[in-house]
Design an enzyme around this catalytic site. Sequence first.
Site, PDB file in Angstrom:
ATOM      1  CG  ASN A  32       9.834   2.040  -0.512  1.00  0.00           C
ATOM      2  OD1 ASN A  32       8.954   1.466  -1.144  1.00  0.00           O
ATOM      3  ND2 ASN A  32       9.907   3.361  -0.424  1.00  0.00           N
ATOM      4  CB  ALA A  76       8.039   4.559  -9.984  1.00  0.00           C
ATOM      5  CB  SER A 121       4.853   6.924 -17.887  1.00  0.00           C
ATOM      6  OG  SER A 121       3.479   7.172 -18.140  1.00  0.00           O
ATOM      7  CE1 TYR A 141       4.343   7.718 -12.362  1.00  0.00           C
ATOM      8  CE2 TYR A 141       3.187   8.179 -14.408  1.00  0.00           C
ATOM      9  CZ  TYR A 141       3.839   7.285 -13.577  1.00  0.00           C
ATOM     10  OH  TYR A 141       3.991   5.974 -13.968  1.00  0.00           O
ATOM     11  N   GLY A 178      -4.538  16.885 -14.823  1.00  0.00           N
ATOM     12  CA  GLY A 178      -3.425  16.052 -15.292  1.00  0.00           C
ATOM     13  C   GLY A 178      -3.873  14.866 -16.123  1.00  0.00           C
TER      14      GLY A 178
HETATM   15  N1  LIG Z   1       0.742   0.286 -14.005  1.00  0.00           N
HETATM   16  C1  LIG Z   1       0.806   1.030 -15.097  1.00  0.00           C
HETATM   17  O1  LIG Z   1      -0.178   1.166 -15.840  1.00  0.00           O
HETATM   18  C2  LIG Z   1       2.094   1.715 -15.486  1.00  0.00           C
HETATM   19  C3  LIG Z   1       2.118   2.482 -16.663  1.00  0.00           C
HETATM   20  C4  LIG Z   1       3.304   3.128 -17.019  1.00  0.00           C
HETATM   21  C5  LIG Z   1       4.444   2.974 -16.244  1.00  0.00           C
HETATM   22  N2  LIG Z   1       4.383   2.228 -15.103  1.00  0.00           N
HETATM   23  C6  LIG Z   1       5.598   2.111 -14.303  1.00  0.00           C
HETATM   24  O2  LIG Z   1       5.798   0.742 -13.975  1.00  0.00           O
HETATM   25  C7  LIG Z   1       6.430   0.646 -12.705  1.00  0.00           C
HETATM   26  C8  LIG Z   1       5.700  -0.317 -11.801  1.00  0.00           C
HETATM   27  O3  LIG Z   1       4.369   0.178 -11.597  1.00  0.00           O
HETATM   28  P1  LIG Z   1       3.240  -0.690 -10.861  1.00  0.00           P
HETATM   29  O4  LIG Z   1       1.964  -0.384 -11.552  1.00  0.00           O
HETATM   30  O5  LIG Z   1       3.693  -2.100 -10.717  1.00  0.00           O
HETATM   31  O6  LIG Z   1       3.181   0.047  -9.455  1.00  0.00           O
HETATM   32  P2  LIG Z   1       3.319  -0.536  -7.969  1.00  0.00           P
HETATM   33  O7  LIG Z   1       3.010   0.605  -7.047  1.00  0.00           O
HETATM   34  O8  LIG Z   1       2.529  -1.783  -7.820  1.00  0.00           O
HETATM   35  O9  LIG Z   1       4.865  -0.891  -7.900  1.00  0.00           O
HETATM   36  C9  LIG Z   1       5.850   0.042  -7.553  1.00  0.00           C
HETATM   37  C10 LIG Z   1       6.750  -0.632  -6.544  1.00  0.00           C
HETATM   38  O10 LIG Z   1       7.826   0.260  -6.235  1.00  0.00           O
HETATM   39  C11 LIG Z   1       8.000   0.268  -4.818  1.00  0.00           C
HETATM   40  N3  LIG Z   1       8.581   1.558  -4.449  1.00  0.00           N
HETATM   41  C12 LIG Z   1       7.986   2.771  -4.493  1.00  0.00           C
HETATM   42  N4  LIG Z   1       8.846   3.718  -4.084  1.00  0.00           N
HETATM   43  C13 LIG Z   1      10.002   3.074  -3.782  1.00  0.00           C
HETATM   44  C14 LIG Z   1      11.264   3.513  -3.308  1.00  0.00           C
HETATM   45  N5  LIG Z   1      11.494   4.810  -3.074  1.00  0.00           N
HETATM   46  N6  LIG Z   1      12.228   2.598  -3.099  1.00  0.00           N
HETATM   47  C15 LIG Z   1      12.002   1.281  -3.336  1.00  0.00           C
HETATM   48  N7  LIG Z   1      10.826   0.813  -3.779  1.00  0.00           N
HETATM   49  C16 LIG Z   1       9.844   1.697  -4.010  1.00  0.00           C
HETATM   50  C17 LIG Z   1       6.609   0.070  -4.246  1.00  0.00           C
HETATM   51  O11 LIG Z   1       6.613  -0.397  -2.909  1.00  0.00           O
HETATM   52  C18 LIG Z   1       6.038  -0.946  -5.232  1.00  0.00           C
HETATM   53  O12 LIG Z   1       6.333  -2.259  -4.834  1.00  0.00           O
HETATM   54  C19 LIG Z   1       6.535   2.081 -12.176  1.00  0.00           C
HETATM   55  O13 LIG Z   1       7.829   2.565 -12.462  1.00  0.00           O
HETATM   56  C20 LIG Z   1       5.506   2.839 -12.984  1.00  0.00           C
HETATM   57  O14 LIG Z   1       5.846   4.220 -13.110  1.00  0.00           O
HETATM   58  C21 LIG Z   1       3.241   1.602 -14.704  1.00  0.00           C
END
Ligand SMILES: NC(=O)c1ccc[n+]([C@@H]2O[C@H](COP(=O)([O-])OP(=O)(O)OC[C@H]3O[C@@H](n4cnc5c(N)ncnc54)[C@H](O)[C@@H]3O)[C@@H](O)[C@H]2O)c1
Length: 330
Positions: free
Chosen positions: A32, A83, A125, A150, A278
């Site tokens: 999105n 997310a 996570s 979260y 948190g």
């Molecule tokens: N980056 C980290 O250190 C980390 C650690 C643990 C888990 N995660 C998980 O990995 C995943 C990716 O994280 P990231 O760091 O790439 O974050 P990010 O914010 O770069 O990517 C998340 C993506 O999801 C999209 N998004 C958000 N809400 C949405 C919705 N309702 N519908 C459709 N798209 C949506 C955003 O536009 C974005 O492109 C997430 O699920 C996050 O919880 C990340």
Amino acid sequence: MRTLVTGAAGFIGSTLVDRLLAEGHQVVGVDNFSTGNPANLDAAKSRGAYRGRFSLMKVDVQAPELTDIVAGANPDVVFHLAAHVDLRASVSNPEFDARTNILGTINVCEASRRAGVKRVVYAASGGSRYGVPARLPVDESCPVGPLSPYAVAKLAGEFYLGAYAEMYGMAPICLGLANVYGPRQSPTGEAGVIAVFGSALLTGRPATVYGDGTSTRDYVYVGDVVDAFVRAAEAPVAVVGTYNIGTGIQTTVADVYRMIARALGESSEPRHATVRTGELQAIALDTSRSERDLGWRPAVKLYEGIHRTVSWLRTVVEPPSNYEGACRAS
Ligand SMILES: NC(=O)c1ccc[n+]([C@@H]2O[C@H](COP(=O)([O-])OP(=O)(O)OC[C@H]3O[C@@H](n4cnc5c(N)ncnc54)[C@H](O)[C@@H]3O)[C@@H](O)[C@H]2O)c1
């Protein structure tokens, strides 16, 4: 493989899309664009070899249309990464966080079930699912103890996928990610401390360390993380459950700051502020189970990953006009 990637325009999602396309797979991306950057998918969209193998849908994972999109893509694997990723915003607005991270994940489960998808690989996570574990590095058998909205919502996603496995024979793998870092991580976000510190140092802004700098995290490079996603997708269908993805190594925030400053040839000190609600004091993940069942282990050392991230940041962050002078003076 035919694949569908939610959160395709994000930091980890877009890196996964590039890897899947490079290996010859078909990808339908869903996002999105709330935090995702369309430019992250420029390579995926423009490279001729990928034409016909990549399409992108602007849609919310909570939307009813997701069912038809997943059915139309008919994927062998759904990678669910979309997310709301801001832990501190989840504290101030837990309902918004839960809508995306719980209701959105239920919608992905339902759409996948209806389309007959067995393998869903979920970005869980690992850094927040165990709360304050009794020992570090923590393995998957440790009791869970989420300490923020979260963390609760991301863990709920794991439980829903587990229930779908029981009810419908789905084969989910939840990758409990440590602190992921690397190129494309937003330098303006709150989560990615390496991108945030690097960007602050490059632009001459003060970097803030919350607390005294002794809190530790387990930093894992994004290229290693997408390798885990691909291995999870290709694992035998009997391989299911949660798998930690990290390095097992604790690094203090102060040391990370120093490593980034050194990579940039800077010597400025960060400022300190009080610890935020948190936040954990220490975390590191034991990845023996991932090594055993997925054949995965991290390959990129922190200093190497920081150098790669800093090289990328130089291409996207505008230095201040006196930057060269500042470097010479330091
Ligand atoms: N980056 C980290 O250190 C980390 C650690 C643990 C888990 N995660 C998980 O990995 C995943 C990716 O994280 P990231 O760091 O790439 O974050 P990010 O914010 O770069 O990517 C998340 C993506 O999801 C999209 N998004 C958000 N809400 C949405 C919705 N309702 N519908 C459709 N798209 C949506 C955003 O536009 C974005 O492109 C997430 O699920 C996050 O919880 C990340």
